[in-house]
Structures are given as structure tokens and as C-alpha cells.
Scaffold this active site. Structure first.
Site, short mmCIF file in Angstrom:
data_model
loop_
_atom_site.label_atom_id
_atom_site.label_comp_id
_atom_site.label_asym_id
_atom_site.label_seq_id
_atom_site.Cartn_x
_atom_site.Cartn_y
_atom_site.Cartn_z
N GLN A 1 32.39 -26.11 -29.58
CA GLN A 1 32.70 -26.19 -31.01
C GLN A 1 32.92 -27.61 -31.57
OE1 GLN A 1 35.95 -24.59 -34.29
NE2 GLN A 1 35.96 -23.63 -32.32
N ASP B 1 39.32 -28.37 -32.35
CA ASP B 1 37.86 -28.48 -32.20
C ASP B 1 37.20 -29.00 -33.48
OD1 ASP B 1 37.65 -27.70 -29.59
OD2 ASP B 1 37.31 -25.59 -30.03
N GLY C 1 57.65 -32.14 -50.27
CA GLY C 1 58.94 -32.30 -50.93
C GLY C 1 59.29 -31.18 -51.89
C1 COA Z 1 34.61 -28.03 -23.27
C2 COA Z 1 34.71 -28.25 -21.78
C3 COA Z 1 36.10 -27.84 -21.26
C4 COA Z 1 33.65 -27.38 -21.11
O1 COA Z 1 33.60 -27.64 -19.73
P1 COA Z 1 32.35 -27.13 -18.86
O2 COA Z 1 31.84 -25.84 -19.40
O3 COA Z 1 32.78 -27.11 -17.46
O4 COA Z 1 31.20 -28.18 -19.19
P2 COA Z 1 31.08 -29.72 -18.79
O5 COA Z 1 31.25 -30.53 -20.01
O6 COA Z 1 31.94 -30.04 -17.62
O7 COA Z 1 29.56 -29.83 -18.35
C5 COA Z 1 29.08 -29.00 -17.32
C6 COA Z 1 27.92 -29.58 -16.55
O8 COA Z 1 26.72 -29.27 -17.26
C7 COA Z 1 25.84 -30.34 -17.10
N1 COA Z 1 24.83 -30.30 -18.15
C8 COA Z 1 25.02 -30.26 -19.48
N2 COA Z 1 23.84 -30.29 -20.12
C9 COA Z 1 22.89 -30.32 -19.17
C10 COA Z 1 21.48 -30.36 -19.21
N3 COA Z 1 20.80 -30.35 -20.34
N4 COA Z 1 20.82 -30.37 -18.04
C11 COA Z 1 21.48 -30.37 -16.87
N5 COA Z 1 22.82 -30.36 -16.76
C12 COA Z 1 23.50 -30.33 -17.91
C13 COA Z 1 26.74 -31.53 -17.18
O9 COA Z 1 26.08 -32.67 -16.69
C14 COA Z 1 27.91 -31.08 -16.33
O10 COA Z 1 27.57 -31.25 -14.99
P3 COA Z 1 28.53 -32.00 -13.90
O11 COA Z 1 29.89 -31.41 -14.06
O12 COA Z 1 27.87 -31.66 -12.60
O13 COA Z 1 28.52 -33.43 -14.20
C15 COA Z 1 34.45 -29.74 -21.43
O14 COA Z 1 33.11 -30.03 -21.77
C16 COA Z 1 35.39 -30.70 -22.15
O15 COA Z 1 36.55 -30.85 -21.80
N6 COA Z 1 34.86 -31.41 -23.16
C17 COA Z 1 35.59 -32.42 -23.89
C18 COA Z 1 36.60 -31.84 -24.83
C19 COA Z 1 35.97 -30.87 -25.80
O16 COA Z 1 35.07 -31.18 -26.54
N7 COA Z 1 36.58 -29.69 -25.82
C20 COA Z 1 36.34 -28.73 -26.89
C21 COA Z 1 35.21 -27.89 -26.68
S1 COA Z 1 35.03 -26.93 -28.13
#
Ligand code: COA
Length: 421
Positions: A17, A168, A247
Site C-alpha cells: 500500500q 501506509d 483549541g
Molecule cells: C511490506 C513488507 C513487510 C513486505 O515484506 P515481504 O512480503 O517479505 O517483501 P520484501 O519487501 O521482503 O520482498 C520480498 C522479496 O521479493 C523479491 N522481489 C520483489 N520483486 C521481485 C521481482 N520482480 N523479481 C524477483 N524478486 C523480487 C525481493 O527482492 C525480496 O527478496 P529477498 O528478500 O530475497 O531480497 C516489506 O516490504 C517492508 O517492510 N517494506 C517497507 C515498509 C513498507 O512499505 N511497509 C508497508 C507496506 S504497505
């Protein structure tokens, strides 16, 4: 008609998001947003909270309007090569991966700068540098860590999160502002830069008035809080229920029908300049001159009683009847509107704040359009892209691939299976 961000090309590496809110807003302002998604499933929200089988969820469609989608496996060498070419021709890269993910893909700031020194690299992270910088963060975590939860709810209950997605979407909005400012600065310097919006920081920024109150607390109790005068104050800002954060004291009051309608309420503010009008409307003319009620300071210890009397009046009216009467006297008030009422609100449809969109596989649905209106840059909301729908188009038109290169990269498997259009 031209758009404010015409000519700005964004490499959108966002998901869920926070990041998508930012890039959707930039797309509405006219940027060409190219959303890079993992072949196969794409943004995880495409499949989350689905209401119709095999159709992109509303979660996804409502956050990804006006974008183009390309599928690239960023961990495949040929996919990485395509990505690097995209970095070279885009103005901004926006990402909200977990900390370190972009570096692990080989697309850290150093590498980005080598590929394109004008590139602005914009990130949402849960926390800024510090003890939690490596943590993954979702909406409610940010609300809790940014001070919203500890200051929301009632004094005798637990901390509460709010339905507004301030962690978000709120952070996405902050990031969009940073990106536009960086683009503006680049006009003068020719250089890109990193832009970081941490969700904790964004939420705390939105809780600014609570940090104000934290410091006021050192000089005495907070007299506009419901804890005054009979309750107790501790060391930190307490939860203020529905009391106004400003206020001018305010409260949510029952209206006619509240017994069966959970939204038959009105927000009522006892703004000082209209105190006389309030007293007349509720039939308490004596309060106009009574020294116990005539001044804002005198009223502070009596707010509970005062709102009780006002509520006895609002309960005799529907929230819309009360609105009509109070507005005639310039008394600040607002109805508690349900999502159903907002969805059906004709005026919001007219301004484009609520928009009906026709999606190729879902059909018609409602979305929230651009809440920011520019007089010379109109927003037209178009449907979110199907996964990889623009892969070929982007390779051809943006990267100028010829048929032979297209076939080679397709055959490598770096783009996943053939994109559906
Ligand atoms: C939101 C969040 C918790 C989700 O975590 P998640 O689902 O585990 O996703 P990640 O961001 O860790 O990415 C997952 C993996 O997908 C991979 N990936 C994403 N796009 C890709 C693509 N096109 N091709 C290949 N791999 C891809 C990433 O490289 C990552 O791999 P790695 O962990 O081996 O390096 C995390 O992204 C986060 O904390 N983001 C920052 C804060 C944020 O924006 N939070 C609010 C979300 S609404």
C-alpha cells in the site's frame, strides 16, 4: 490538456500500500509510471482479500490506477539487465521493499548512480536509521510506533489503531512530496538524490499535536482533555476519546436513530465565537451570560455537562437535520458518515473524489480518485494494469528493443511466461 508531471518517468518497484499510494498519486499528476512486478503473481495484493475469484483484488486495483505493468524477474541476469536499462531512462525509482532487498538485487544507491546520476531514488521504510531500521513494517505497526495508537482510544481502554491508513497511505503521500521536491531541485543541480520517508516519522508528523501536548503537560494538566477536571494525568499524553485535538472543545454526540443506526452521530464543536448561537439553538439562553458558562475558560471544567445538554438537543434531530440547523448559525459540526453514505454521495462523485472505474476483468467498481485538485492538470482515473500487460510495449517503446532482442529476453525466462493483455 497537459499534466503537471508530464515527461516524468517513474520506475515503480512498489508493492502493498505505502509505495503504490505514492506512485498512483504521481501517475494522477501526469507521470508515466512503470510498475515492475515479479512474473507469476506480481504485487502480492493482486491476490489478497479477493472478492471475485481470479480477478485482481480491489486492494490492488484501488492502489494502482493509471500505471503500466511490466513483469521482470529481477534476480534473473537477463531481467536485471533489462532493469538496469530502465533505470538509465527513468527519472525516479520508487521502492518499498524490506530493508536491504534492493541491495540484494544489486540495485543499491551506488549502482543506481552509476547507471543514472540524475535518478531520484525514493524509498518507504518502516523506520529511519536507528535500532529498528532493519525491521519489516506494516500499517498498524507504524501507527503504534509513531504515537497514533498510544493517543487514540478512551482513557479506560487499550491503545487503538485508526481506520485511516496513516502509516501506509500517509507515508506514501509524504514520499510523493519528497519526490516532487527532488525533481524540482534536480532542475537546478542536474543531480538525483535519495528520498526516504519512514513510516514511523510520517505517523509522528501526523501526530504533531500530541507531541505539542506532551510538552504542555510539563506545565500543567490538559484542560481540554476529558480527564479534566475529575480524572488523572500521568507522565505522557493520555488518550482523549473523541475530544477535539484543537483549541475549540468538541465531541461526538448521538442523533435521532442512534439506537439502531451505528452512525447516527454528529461531531459538534463549541467554537467560542458562536457560543451565543449555540445557547440559543439548544434553548439555554441563560448560559450566554452565566459566568460559569459565558467564557471558554469557565466552560472547560464543565464540558461533560455542556455536551450532555447539547446531546439532549441533537438526539431530537437526525444528523442531517442538525447539520442544516447548525450550519445556518455557522456552528462547526459534521455528520459521522458511513462508507455506504460516502459511496453514494453525489457531490463526491461530481468532484471526482469518488470515481466509478471499468476494469477489464472485474467490471465496474468504485474507487477514491485524486484528492488533490489542480486547476490546470485534470485527473482521469484509468484502471489498474493486468499483470505484465505492458511488458512488450515498454520494451519496444521505452527501451527501443527490436524483435530479435524482444525474442531473446522472452526466451530467457526473465519476463516469465508470455504476458496477457
Ligand atoms: C511490506 C513488507 C513487510 C513486505 O515484506 P515481504 O512480503 O517479505 O517483501 P520484501 O519487501 O521482503 O520482498 C520480498 C522479496 O521479493 C523479491 N522481489 C520483489 N520483486 C521481485 C521481482 N520482480 N523479481 C524477483 N524478486 C523480487 C525481493 O527482492 C525480496 O527478496 P529477498 O528478500 O530475497 O531480497 C516489506 O516490504 C517492508 O517492510 N517494506 C517497507 C515498509 C513498507 O512499505 N511497509 C508497508 C507496506 S504497505
Amino acid at each position: 490538456m497537459s499534466k503537471a508531471l508530464d515527461g516524468v518517468r517513474i520506475l515503480d518497484f512498489t508493492h502493498v500500500q505505502s509505495g503504490p499510494t505514492c506512485t498512483q498519486l504521481l501517475a494522477w499528476l501526469g507521470a508515466d509510471v512503470i510498475k515492475v512486478e515479479r512474473p507469476g503473481g506480481g504485487d502480492i495484493t493482486r491476490g489478497q482479500l479477493r472478492d471475485i475469484p481470479d480477478v485482481d483484488s480491489l486492494y490492488f486495483t484501488m492502489l494502482n490506477h493509471n500505471k503500466r505493468s511490466i513483469t521482470i524477474d529481477s534476480k534473473h541476469p537477463d531481467g536485471k539487465a533489462v532493469l538496469e536499462e530502465l533505470v538509465a531512462v527513468c527519472d525516479v525509482l520508487v521502492e518499498n521493499f524490506a530493508p536491504g532487498a534492493l541491495d540484494r538485487m544489486g540495485l543499491g544507491w551506488e549502482q543506481i548512480q552509476k547507471l543514472n546520476p540524475r535518478m531520484i531514488m525514493a524509498s518507504v521504510k518502516g523506520f529511519g536509521p536507528g535500532p529498528y531500521e532493519d525491521c519489516k513494517v506494516y500499517e498498524n505497526i507504524a501507527q503504534c510506533a509513531g504515537g497514533a495508537a498510544s493517543t487514540t482510544g478512551f482513557d479506560d481502554g487499550p491503545p487503538l489503531v485508526t481506520g485511516a491508513q496513516i502509516g501506509d497511505s500517509g507515508t506514501g503521500l509524504h514520499l510523493a512530496l519528497g519526490i516532487v521536491a527532488a525533481l524540482y531541485q534536480r532542475n537546478a543541480t542536474g543531480r538525483g538524490q535519495k528520498v526516504l520517508a519512514a513510516m514511523q516519522d510520517g505517523v509522528l508528523n501526523l501526530c504533531r499535536v500530541k507531541l505539542r501536548d506532551q510538552q504542555r503537560l510539563a506545565h500543567g494538566v490538559l484542560k481540554e482533555y476529558p480527564q479534566y477536571p475529575h480524572g488523572t494525568f500521568g507522565a505522557s499524553v493520555p488518550r482523549a476519546g473523541n475530544a477535539s485535538g484543537g483549541g475549540q472543545p468538541g465531541s461526538i454526540l448521538k442523533c435521532k436513530g442512534w439506537e439502531t443506526d451505528p452512525n447516527a452521530y454528529i461531531y459538534f464543536i463549541t467554537q467560542a465565537p458562536v457560543w451565543t448561537a449555540i445557547c440559543k439553538v439548544i434553548g439555554r439562553e441563560a448560559w450566554i451570560t452565566d459566568p460559569d458558562y459565558a467564557t471558554p475558560d469557565a466552560r472547560l471544567p464543565r464540558l461533560k455537562e455542556i455536551f450532555g445538554v447539547i446531546e439532549a438537543w441533537t438526539m431530537t434531530k437526525t444528523k442531517f437535520e442538525a447539520m442544516d440547523i447548525l450550519n445556518e448559525h455557522d456552528i462547526p459540526c459534521g455528520p459521522i458518515l458511513s462508507m455506504q453514505e460516502l459511496a453514494e454521495d453525489e457531490s463526491l462523485r461530481k468532484t471526482g473524489t469518488v470515481v466509478e472505474v471499468d476494469h477489464p476483468t472485474r467490471g465496474k467498481y468504485l474507487t477514491v480518485g485524486n484528492p488533490v485538485k489542480l486547476s490546470d492538470s485534470a485527473t482521469e482515473v484509468t484502471p489498474s494494469p493486468l499483470l505484465g500487460a505492458h511488458t512488450d510495449e515498454i520494451l519496444r517503446d521505452v527501451l527501443k528493443f527490436d524483435e530479435a532482442r524482444m525474442n531473446k529476453v522472452r526466451a530467457s525466462g526473465a519476463l516469465g511466461r508470455a504476458a496477457h493483455v
